[in-house]
Structures are given as structure tokens and as C-alpha cells.
Scaffold this active site. Sequence first.
Site, PDB file in Angstrom:
ATOM      1  N   SER A 144       0.864  -1.183   0.000  1.00  0.00           N
ATOM      2  CA  SER A 144       0.000   0.000   0.000  1.00  0.00           C
ATOM      3  C   SER A 144       0.897   1.228   0.000  1.00  0.00           C
ATOM      4  CB  SER A 144      -0.880   0.021   1.253  1.00  0.00           C
ATOM      5  OG  SER A 144      -1.464   1.302   1.422  1.00  0.00           O
ATOM      6  N   TYR A 157      -1.673  -0.553  10.236  1.00  0.00           N
ATOM      7  CA  TYR A 157      -1.831  -0.920   8.821  1.00  0.00           C
ATOM      8  C   TYR A 157      -0.554  -0.617   8.039  1.00  0.00           C
ATOM      9  CZ  TYR A 157      -3.894  -0.878   4.096  1.00  0.00           C
ATOM     10  OH  TYR A 157      -4.172  -1.115   2.765  1.00  0.00           O
ATOM     11  N   ALA A 158      -0.028   0.609   8.228  1.00  0.00           N
ATOM     12  CA  ALA A 158       1.187   1.000   7.501  1.00  0.00           C
ATOM     13  C   ALA A 158       2.352   0.096   7.896  1.00  0.00           C
ATOM     14  CB  ALA A 158       1.517   2.461   7.783  1.00  0.00           C
ATOM     15  N   SER A 160       2.140  -2.976   8.969  1.00  0.00           N
ATOM     16  CA  SER A 160       1.926  -4.313   8.391  1.00  0.00           C
ATOM     17  C   SER A 160       2.325  -4.328   6.916  1.00  0.00           C
ATOM     18  CB  SER A 160       0.454  -4.752   8.557  1.00  0.00           C
ATOM     19  OG  SER A 160      -0.418  -4.040   7.694  1.00  0.00           O
TER      20      SER A 160
HETATM   21  N1  LIG Z   1      -8.837  -0.177  -1.439  1.00  0.00           N
HETATM   22  C1  LIG Z   1      -7.731   0.535  -1.347  1.00  0.00           C
HETATM   23  O1  LIG Z   1      -7.760   1.769  -1.473  1.00  0.00           O
HETATM   24  C2  LIG Z   1      -6.401  -0.148  -1.120  1.00  0.00           C
HETATM   25  C3  LIG Z   1      -5.223   0.607  -1.281  1.00  0.00           C
HETATM   26  C4  LIG Z   1      -4.004  -0.011  -1.066  1.00  0.00           C
HETATM   27  C5  LIG Z   1      -3.941  -1.341  -0.709  1.00  0.00           C
HETATM   28  N2  LIG Z   1      -5.091  -2.041  -0.559  1.00  0.00           N
HETATM   29  C6  LIG Z   1      -4.972  -3.440  -0.173  1.00  0.00           C
HETATM   30  O2  LIG Z   1      -5.599  -4.250  -1.139  1.00  0.00           O
HETATM   31  C7  LIG Z   1      -6.059  -5.452  -0.528  1.00  0.00           C
HETATM   32  C8  LIG Z   1      -7.501  -5.701  -0.922  1.00  0.00           C
HETATM   33  O3  LIG Z   1      -8.278  -4.651  -0.391  1.00  0.00           O
HETATM   34  P1  LIG Z   1      -9.679  -4.210  -0.999  1.00  0.00           P
HETATM   35  O4  LIG Z   1      -9.624  -2.752  -1.139  1.00  0.00           O
HETATM   36  O5  LIG Z   1     -10.024  -5.062  -2.142  1.00  0.00           O
HETATM   37  O6  LIG Z   1     -10.602  -4.513   0.273  1.00  0.00           O
HETATM   38  P2  LIG Z   1     -11.923  -5.373   0.446  1.00  0.00           P
HETATM   39  O7  LIG Z   1     -12.316  -5.130   1.862  1.00  0.00           O
HETATM   40  O8  LIG Z   1     -12.876  -5.095  -0.641  1.00  0.00           O
HETATM   41  O9  LIG Z   1     -11.397  -6.872   0.281  1.00  0.00           O
HETATM   42  C9  LIG Z   1     -10.573  -7.493   1.227  1.00  0.00           C
HETATM   43  C10 LIG Z   1     -10.912  -8.974   1.241  1.00  0.00           C
HETATM   44  O10 LIG Z   1     -10.005  -9.599   2.164  1.00  0.00           O
HETATM   45  C11 LIG Z   1     -10.774 -10.526   2.921  1.00  0.00           C
HETATM   46  N3  LIG Z   1     -10.174 -10.781   4.216  1.00  0.00           N
HETATM   47  C12 LIG Z   1     -10.062  -9.923   5.257  1.00  0.00           C
HETATM   48  N4  LIG Z   1      -9.540 -10.555   6.317  1.00  0.00           N
HETATM   49  C13 LIG Z   1      -9.307 -11.839   5.930  1.00  0.00           C
HETATM   50  C14 LIG Z   1      -8.816 -12.982   6.600  1.00  0.00           C
HETATM   51  N5  LIG Z   1      -8.454 -12.944   7.888  1.00  0.00           N
HETATM   52  N6  LIG Z   1      -8.721 -14.132   5.897  1.00  0.00           N
HETATM   53  C15 LIG Z   1      -9.112 -14.196   4.602  1.00  0.00           C
HETATM   54  N7  LIG Z   1      -9.626 -13.161   3.934  1.00  0.00           N
HETATM   55  C16 LIG Z   1      -9.709 -11.980   4.588  1.00  0.00           C
HETATM   56  C17 LIG Z   1     -12.138  -9.853   3.091  1.00  0.00           C
HETATM   57  O11 LIG Z   1     -13.136 -10.770   3.487  1.00  0.00           O
HETATM   58  C18 LIG Z   1     -12.338  -9.247   1.730  1.00  0.00           C
HETATM   59  O12 LIG Z   1     -12.992 -10.137   0.863  1.00  0.00           O
HETATM   60  C19 LIG Z   1      -5.830  -5.298   0.965  1.00  0.00           C
HETATM   61  O13 LIG Z   1      -4.642  -5.970   1.340  1.00  0.00           O
HETATM   62  C20 LIG Z   1      -5.657  -3.805   1.128  1.00  0.00           C
HETATM   63  O14 LIG Z   1      -4.879  -3.479   2.254  1.00  0.00           O
HETATM   64  C21 LIG Z   1      -6.329  -1.493  -0.758  1.00  0.00           C
END
Ligand SMILES: NC(=O)c1ccc[n+]([C@@H]2O[C@H](COP(=O)([O-])OP(=O)(O)OC[C@H]3O[C@@H](n4cnc5c(N)ncnc54)[C@H](O)[C@@H]3O)[C@@H](O)[C@H]2O)c1
Length: 253
Positions: A144, A157-158, A160
Site C-alpha cells: 500500500s 496498517y502502515a 503491516s
Molecule cells: N482499497 C484501497 O484503497 C487499497 C489501497 C491499497 C492497498 N489495498 C490493499 O488491497 C487489498 C484488498 O483490499 P480491498 O480494497 O479489495 O478490500 P476489500 O475489503 O474489498 O477486500 C478485502 C478482502 O479480504 C478478505 N479478508 C479480510 N480478512 C481476511 C482474513 N483474515 N482471511 C481471509 N480473507 C480476509 C475480506 O473478506 C475481503 O474479501 C488489501 O490488502 C488492502 O490493504 C487497498
Amino acid sequence: MDRFTNKVVIVTGAASGIGKASALRIAAEGGTVACLDVQEKALHDAVKEINAHSATTGSASTYLCDIGNPQAITDAVAAVIKDHKKLNALCNIAGILKLQNTLEASLEDWNQIIAVNLTGTFLMCQTALPHLINTKGSIVNMGSTAALGGHAWTAAYAASKGGVLSMTKTFSIEFCKQGINANSLSPASVDTPMSSHPKLPEGADYDLLKKILPLHGLVRPASDVASLVAFLASEDAVHINGVDVRIDGGLMT
Ligand SMILES: NC(=O)c1ccc[n+]([C@@H]2O[C@H](COP(=O)([O-])OP(=O)(O)OC[C@H]3O[C@@H](n4cnc5c(N)ncnc54)[C@H](O)[C@@H]3O)[C@@H](O)[C@H]2O)c1
């Protein structure tokens, strides 16, 4: 493109957002996608949608797995290998975010975010690596921009995600002679359930929010990120190793 014909790929977090879009993209390129997530109904719905999608030439299947639970990871990876006999790529997309005022953050929340985002990603890699070594496969880990520049209220979060970026570089060197490539990607704001309604800490300063969520057109659909996940998981990226690719429209430049 059919980069994933006869390839087996694990995607974690496949029930929603970037994970779901990545699973769809890989299945649309002929891949056999093992979709892992902790949300049972959403996971089944996502897999149903992927298999019914007109672009899908491969297939998707469900593996209920909480990556915060080491035994669940062992069981899920074993089930994927039992069902599909091999593993060509691992895409660790699952993650959680809580925006918290540092002075009020609980140890419980800190531990949970580290357990899922960092330890869960580590254990997925550790468990999958023997199978990836057999196929000279790829690891794609989700970082991220929060790990690259200051984002208020994201200490756990940062941290991690910073751990994920460092750990990925370690894997890229430690296993390069066995044919593994390991890369990460660092998106800025992506239009998913995680970012669309961020729960801000009480009294949050709107000017600081703008530094996390650029409000002027940089928020991208999950499909943009999925195309990068698919590229890094494919043989097109075989000579790319130990890299973190920002997908942020130049935000952190
Ligand atoms: N959306 C953003 O702006 C953004 C930006 C940078 C990084 N990210 C990263 O991208 C990744 C996906 O995020 P997203 O935006 O699609 O979010 P989202 O919440 O739509 O999807 C995350 C998915 O991870 C699953 N999950 C959470 N905890 C879990 C666990 N313990 N075991 C198994 N599955 C688990 C959730 O059920 C969900 O389906 C994440 O790692 C997030 O940190 C997102």
C-alpha cells in the site's frame, strides 16, 4: 490473452474488491483460480459470478480460509494441492484496514491487523513456497502507499504493509535460485468496500484525510489493480523480481 491456461493460482481476499477482480482477471485468461476468503457467502457469490462471467475461460473455486489462523492456511493450501495437484502463483490480496487515532488504538486491534496483513501473508508464502518451487512459480503480495509515505491514523496498517514489502524482497533473493520471483504492489486509493466508506477516528482532520484519499480523480477501479496482479503472477513478469510497483497515478513521486 491466455497467460494462465493450465496454471493454478491462489488468490486470497477473493470475495471482494481487488482480490475478486484479480481472480476474475486470471480466470478470464484461462487460469484455474483457488479463491480464498474468510467471508463464506461473499466468497461463494464471487466464485459463482466469476464462473458465470462471459470473459471466463478458466475456472474458480472456493476455499474458506481465515489467513489470521495458521491451521486454516495449512488446510486451505493442502486442499488446493489435493484438488489441483500443483500451484503456479500465489496472490496475497486479503487485508484489513482500521483508521485509528494512535493514542486510542488498542493492542488487540494492532495485533489483529498485524496477524492478518503481515503474519497471514507470511504464512501463506511459507506454506505455498514448496509447491511454488516445484513449478518455478510467482508470489504477488499486496502492499500500500501507506507503507511508502505518511498516512495519518494507520500506524498498524502502515507497519503491516511495510513488513509485507520488506518480506517480499527477502523471498525474492532467498528463493531466486529455485526459480521463484516475488514482487509486491502498492496501490493508492482503489474503489472497493475497504476505501469507499472509511470510518474516521473521532475529530479527524479533513486536511489529513485528503493525504490518504486523493479526492480528485486518482481513485481507481479494482480492475486496474487486477491487471497488475495478473501481470506480476504471469510468465510475462518472470524476470521481474524483488520489485514493488506503485499503482498510484504518480501520487508518491
Ligand atoms: N482499497 C484501497 O484503497 C487499497 C489501497 C491499497 C492497498 N489495498 C490493499 O488491497 C487489498 C484488498 O483490499 P480491498 O480494497 O479489495 O478490500 P476489500 O475489503 O474489498 O477486500 C478485502 C478482502 O479480504 C478478505 N479478508 C479480510 N480478512 C481476511 C482474513 N483474515 N482471511 C481471509 N480473507 C480476509 C475480506 O473478506 C475481503 O474479501 C488489501 O490488502 C488492502 O490493504 C487497498
